[in-house]
Design a protein around this motif. Sequence first.
Motif, PDB file in Angstrom:
ATOM      1  N   SER A  42       0.819  -1.217   0.000  1.00 14.47           N
ATOM      2  CA  SER A  42       0.000   0.000   0.000  1.00 14.47           C
ATOM      3  C   SER A  42       0.847   1.258   0.000  1.00 14.47           C
ATOM      4  O   SER A  42       0.409   2.322  -0.446  1.00 14.47           O
ATOM      5  N   GLY A  43       2.072   1.165   0.513  1.00 13.44           N
ATOM      6  CA  GLY A  43       2.889   2.341   0.739  1.00 13.44           C
ATOM      7  C   GLY A  43       2.925   2.739   2.198  1.00 13.44           C
ATOM      8  O   GLY A  43       3.607   3.686   2.574  1.00 13.44           O
ATOM      9  N   SER A  72       4.981  -2.272   3.687  1.00 13.76           N
ATOM     10  CA  SER A  72       6.367  -2.048   3.264  1.00 13.76           C
ATOM     11  C   SER A  72       7.306  -2.981   4.015  1.00 13.76           C
ATOM     12  O   SER A  72       8.283  -3.491   3.445  1.00 13.76           O
ATOM     13  N   ALA A  73       7.020  -3.222   5.307  1.00 13.33           N
ATOM     14  CA  ALA A  73       7.834  -4.147   6.095  1.00 13.33           C
ATOM     15  C   ALA A  73       7.802  -5.545   5.505  1.00 13.33           C
ATOM     16  O   ALA A  73       8.850  -6.185   5.313  1.00 13.33           O
ATOM     17  N   ILE A  74       6.612  -6.038   5.221  1.00 15.83           N
ATOM     18  CA  ILE A  74       6.477  -7.392   4.693  1.00 15.83           C
ATOM     19  C   ILE A  74       7.128  -7.500   3.314  1.00 15.83           C
ATOM     20  O   ILE A  74       7.837  -8.477   3.013  1.00 15.83           O
ATOM     21  N   ALA A 133       4.873   3.616  -2.138  1.00 11.33           N
ATOM     22  CA  ALA A 133       4.971   2.233  -2.611  1.00 11.33           C
ATOM     23  C   ALA A 133       6.032   2.118  -3.711  1.00 11.33           C
ATOM     24  O   ALA A 133       6.804   1.147  -3.753  1.00 11.33           O
ATOM     25  N   GLU A 134       6.083   3.108  -4.580  1.00 16.89           N
ATOM     26  CA  GLU A 134       7.076   3.095  -5.664  1.00 16.89           C
ATOM     27  C   GLU A 134       8.505   3.147  -5.115  1.00 16.89           C
ATOM     28  O   GLU A 134       9.410   2.503  -5.653  1.00 16.89           O
ATOM     29  N   GLU A 135       8.705   3.894  -4.019  1.00 19.79           N
ATOM     30  CA  GLU A 135      10.030   3.953  -3.399  1.00 19.79           C
ATOM     31  C   GLU A 135      10.488   2.575  -2.953  1.00 19.79           C
ATOM     32  O   GLU A 135      11.633   2.182  -3.176  1.00 19.79           O
ATOM     33  N   VAL A 136       9.578   1.848  -2.283  1.00 19.79           N
ATOM     34  CA  VAL A 136       9.934   0.522  -1.775  1.00 19.79           C
ATOM     35  C   VAL A 136      10.179  -0.442  -2.936  1.00 19.79           C
ATOM     36  O   VAL A 136      11.158  -1.202  -2.937  1.00 19.79           O
ATOM     37  N   ALA A 137       9.299  -0.423  -3.919  1.00 16.82           N
ATOM     38  CA  ALA A 137       9.455  -1.323  -5.059  1.00 16.82           C
ATOM     39  C   ALA A 137      10.763  -1.066  -5.793  1.00 16.82           C
ATOM     40  O   ALA A 137      11.469  -2.001  -6.200  1.00 16.82           O
ATOM     41  N   ALA A 138      11.118   0.213  -5.980  1.00 18.25           N
ATOM     42  CA  ALA A 138      12.354   0.547  -6.680  1.00 18.25           C
ATOM     43  C   ALA A 138      13.581   0.131  -5.869  1.00 18.25           C
ATOM     44  O   ALA A 138      14.577  -0.349  -6.425  1.00 18.25           O
ATOM     45  N   ARG A 139      13.501   0.300  -4.554  1.00 19.90           N
ATOM     46  CA  ARG A 139      14.641  -0.030  -3.688  1.00 19.90           C
ATOM     47  C   ARG A 139      15.006  -1.506  -3.796  1.00 19.90           C
ATOM     48  O   ARG A 139      16.195  -1.860  -3.754  1.00 19.90           O
ATOM     49  N   LYS A 160       8.848   0.789  13.683  1.00 21.76           N
ATOM     50  CA  LYS A 160       9.499   1.751  12.797  1.00 21.76           C
ATOM     51  C   LYS A 160      11.015   1.733  12.972  1.00 21.76           C
ATOM     52  O   LYS A 160      11.763   1.814  11.986  1.00 21.76           O
ATOM     53  N   ARG A 161      11.469   1.627  14.225  1.00 22.52           N
ATOM     54  CA  ARG A 161      12.915   1.556  14.448  1.00 22.52           C
ATOM     55  C   ARG A 161      13.498   0.296  13.788  1.00 22.52           C
ATOM     56  O   ARG A 161      14.577   0.342  13.178  1.00 22.52           O
ATOM     57  N   ALA A 162      12.767  -0.806  13.888  1.00 23.63           N
ATOM     58  CA  ALA A 162      13.244  -2.054  13.280  1.00 23.63           C
ATOM     59  C   ALA A 162      13.354  -1.950  11.769  1.00 23.63           C
ATOM     60  O   ALA A 162      14.199  -2.605  11.145  1.00 23.63           O
ATOM     61  N   LEU A 163      12.511  -1.119  11.179  1.00 23.63           N
ATOM     62  CA  LEU A 163      12.468  -1.027   9.716  1.00 23.63           C
ATOM     63  C   LEU A 163      13.401   0.033   9.146  1.00 23.63           C
ATOM     64  O   LEU A 163      13.524   0.143   7.927  1.00 23.63           O
ATOM     65  N   GLU A 164      14.052   0.807   9.994  1.00 23.61           N
ATOM     66  CA  GLU A 164      14.905   1.881   9.483  1.00 23.61           C
ATOM     67  C   GLU A 164      15.975   1.391   8.506  1.00 23.61           C
ATOM     68  O   GLU A 164      16.258   2.070   7.511  1.00 23.61           O
ATOM     69  N   PRO A 165      16.567   0.198   8.706  1.00 23.38           N
ATOM     70  CA  PRO A 165      17.533  -0.273   7.709  1.00 23.38           C
ATOM     71  C   PRO A 165      16.888  -0.757   6.404  1.00 23.38           C
ATOM     72  O   PRO A 165      17.594  -0.973   5.418  1.00 23.38           O
ATOM     73  N   LEU A 166      15.572  -0.929   6.411  1.00 19.23           N
ATOM     74  CA  LEU A 166      14.903  -1.578   5.286  1.00 19.23           C
ATOM     75  C   LEU A 166      14.015  -0.658   4.461  1.00 19.23           C
ATOM     76  O   LEU A 166      13.774  -0.915   3.278  1.00 19.23           O
ATOM     77  N   VAL A 167      13.496   0.405   5.079  1.00 21.03           N
ATOM     78  CA  VAL A 167      12.454   1.230   4.457  1.00 21.03           C
ATOM     79  C   VAL A 167      12.845   2.703   4.594  1.00 21.03           C
ATOM     80  O   VAL A 167      13.370   3.107   5.640  1.00 21.03           O
ATOM     81  N   PRO A 168      12.589   3.521   3.580  1.00 19.31           N
ATOM     82  CA  PRO A 168      12.943   4.953   3.673  1.00 19.31           C
ATOM     83  C   PRO A 168      12.286   5.636   4.868  1.00 19.31           C
ATOM     84  O   PRO A 168      11.124   5.392   5.186  1.00 19.31           O
TER      85      PRO A 168
END
Length: 637
Positions: A265-266, A271-273, A303-309, A541-549
């Motif tokens: 969804s964005g 984004s985590a999953i 969503a586009e940011e995650v997909a592109a990453r 959110k802290r856990a996802l900082e290395p994974l998601v913008p």
Amino acid sequence: MCGISGWFDMAGLRSPDRRLAKAMNDAIAHRGPDGEGFHFEPGLALGHRRLAIIDLATGEQPMFTEAGRIGIVFNGEIFNYRDLRRVLERRGHTFRTRSDTEVILRGWVEWGPDVVDQIHGQFAFALWDRSEQTLFLARDRLGEKPLYYSILPDRTFLFASELKALMADPALPRVIDPLAVEDFFAFGYVTDPRTIYAGVRKLGAGQCMLLQRGQSPRIRTYWEPHPANVSERDLDHAADILRDRLSGAVRSQLVADVPVGAFLSGGVDSSAITALMAQAVPQALSCFTIGFDDPKFDERRYAEEVAARYDIRHHVEVVSPDDMETVEALPGMFDEPFGDSSALPTYRLAKLARRHVTVALSGDGGDELFAGYRRYLFHGREESLRGLLPAPVRRSVFGTLGRLYPKLDWAPQFMRARQTFRELSVSAAEGYFHNVAVLSDEQRAALFSPDLKRATSGYRPADLIAEHMAKAPSKDPVSAAQYVDLKTWLVGDILTKVDRTAMANSLEVRVPMLDPTFVEWAMGLPRPLKLSGGEGKVVLKRALEPLVPNDLLYRKKQGFSVPLARWFRGSFGDAFAAKLGKATPLAEHFDMATVRKLAEAHRQGWSDNSRTLWLLWMFNGFLERHGRSLRLPEPAA
């Protein structure tokens, strides 16, 4: 993912009606387009529709042990089936297939009804033990998969994955449960174990049922969500543990012999999953996003940011308010009134995904586990204020303010204090009910016809919240509210929405955050790791900082919803007005002068009545499809 149905004679050994069994199974063909199967014997009929996910060659159902003593119809996936298979093989069991279904069969031989304590997954199944003349039904711990049942006056027991299969039996009484109507207009969905029909029930999440001829069904709750003993108090350490645990849950749910993709969804959870899937899967992934033409609701760029990453194939569609075909189809998907308007984009998302994959992973559950909804913040603050004054003083002071303060729906948020005053005047449970309710007691009373009000007299939906809150394993108000949502909102709204819209497209959806061990670990975290300084999902959110913008993680929450208020001042309003201009079946159960007044006030911009209008539209759709012959129970003499 599949669909199951069945017929059981609780009184004797009557021959099953094969045409009825076929009609029940056909009604849920969308849940399993890859095949069907039946088993008949005196007093029993089992039906199955198959969506082939695991063991494509030899996983047909109903499945029986070699001697034919034990048989099963099963809807779902068992994610630890390989581990259980090794345990059972060490205990002398042999297997003929590679399917998770056979693990349940062999598990019944080994553990009997306690097999439900061993299996982890999303499931609903019915297991027949001929030697014991026992029919055993079970539903997964969080209620990801549905299971409906009814006991008819002639002691026939019917069960199925969806209501529409039970409705294939003309002997099923078409009597509305008025308390279910009350629940629907209070919560936006019919709460478990009720259905819209007085004679049909849902087996609850984490429950199993044992039936033997000549005896009443015995229902047992085999699992309740309880917080694990969690030692993590440091934010960074807890974030590392969370990332490892969630990654393991994602990997465990990637097992499939068909293509798997992700809903994206964005937002934070999806984004985590998606990010964890991309790390776990070496081959190219597909993800799917629904957008809106209203920027307040559109999250496509995130969503586009995650997909592109992660170099993921990204499939995107935009939902339009002109999609009346889907709106009109929604009541038929749910078989009973269902009022979450995000079912519209969820259906479109599932339809988009099914063009490319058979299985999709979803981020549902993150808000409930990590305090992502703003209502948790409000409830926590209100409960702190309640603690400052005795209840009689609160009732007097805030109750009076709530009655006197004007209802300013059109005003900015800071001027709309009436609801807050009312919530502070009541108990924690009733205050939380006001937080989650779509319509208040007074609003429902104004809508209902005299007959409907008489039929619901004395019933208070707020009591359901109080009942669950009293059982909450933690006295922390935010944790208690999260527990209530796990027992009500998550199973009645979120998971129901995902299951019906996905299965209408023959798509299986899996929810890694609802892995039971992950749920219990998350429940055990202290509140400051979930909600702190007005910010929810702190540790996630802290856990996802290395994974998601970071701009995705720390922006204002949007949620997966539609611009309903604007749509009802445009094409939705026109379509709804056209329905009201006809001989609408709503007139039998509702005060139509009030309905028209609400519609006009919304069209003129005087108030936002869009959620009420949507509930009425969905209830009208249900009545148009199913309700011409429905009736309320006869008044007590």
